[in-house]
Design an enzyme around this catalytic site. Sequence first.
Site, short mmCIF file in Angstrom:
data_model
loop_
_atom_site.label_atom_id
_atom_site.label_comp_id
_atom_site.label_asym_id
_atom_site.label_seq_id
_atom_site.Cartn_x
_atom_site.Cartn_y
_atom_site.Cartn_z
CD GLU A 1 -3.12 -0.35 12.53
OE1 GLU A 1 -4.19 0.24 12.75
OE2 GLU A 1 -2.19 0.15 11.86
CB ALA B 1 18.69 30.64 21.95
#
Length: 363
Positions: free
Chosen positions: A46, A148
């Site tokens: 912000e 993997a």
Amino acid sequence: MARACSAALKGRGYVEPNPMVGCVIVKNGNLIATGWHRKFGGPHAEVNALQKAGAKAAGATVYVTLEPCCHVGKTGPCTTALIEAKVGRVVVGCRDPFPRVAGGGIKALRKAGIRSDVGLLEDEAKEIIAPFRMLVEHGRPYVIAKWAQSLDGKIATASGDSKWISGEKSRRIVHQLRGRMDAVIVGARTAKLDDPMLTARGVRPRRIATRIVFDSALQISPKSNLVRSAGDYPTMIMTTSSSFRTNANRVDALTRLGVQIVACRSQSGKISPASALTHLAKRGMTNVLLEGGGELIGAFNDSGLVDEAHVFTVPIVLGGRGPTGCAGKGVSKVRDAVRGTVIKRRFIDGDQYSVVRFANLKS
């Protein structure tokens, strides 16, 4: 808000243990400024956006992915900045689970006469802060498992050979993952067989991960790559309390070489994954990566502590009795398996890369 969500993700790897937050300021239908939390200890999203907007922020609508903070931390309250900028309205993606905020930010804005609405793209906003929520609500880091595998689900041949199952571009993604983690964890057997470095190479890391070995018997070799490079990269060995007590000389020797030794509770003679995560949370770690082997990932999975899986499936068949990416005890019935949600799937030079998220956080 969608633009704010995209902006928030630019802080990934830089802001932790703070949450990623994005902010967009709009006035009269025109985009005035976009901001995000860029680094831990720096201005929040912000404030970043308000600084860009300047005087144009007066009367504008502010879209922010997370409830603005209302307390003094490393920076001042974002609610104060918004009030002083005289914004007209604040639209919030989701409330902040942090106890010192938890609705207080919205309350402060409304008390100041600023219209504040909550819940726009709430699911997307909550997904962005999932690691932060895990740390705040459950007191542990967010756990990502990676492996993997061949088409028949093997991560290595029966002889233990695993270099390389996945392709070079897939391995680059793994290095990118390492480059935004607080810790990368492997089991003792993987550390012995692969003798890895576990560093992020060929990419620009956003943070330096602590390399961790789960070593119940404290048998890691002082000549291993991990130990020899402990002076250059943070390195930790997690072991059981009993092994820590009975191997005082080895603990001292490894400590002198720059290795941190952490004693954890045991579970069936092995390191308790929950205990290990509690230790890491106390060190402010938000994201950890499990790189194997299958028994380590299986132990976390059996304990319900895997939040996300990144799996590379390669179109080769290894056959035989090679290890799998997730072992452990497993489930006896298919219906008992935890079903995740596929949030990403794409092909990378023939490797199928899938990201699956498990619902370990309340909605």
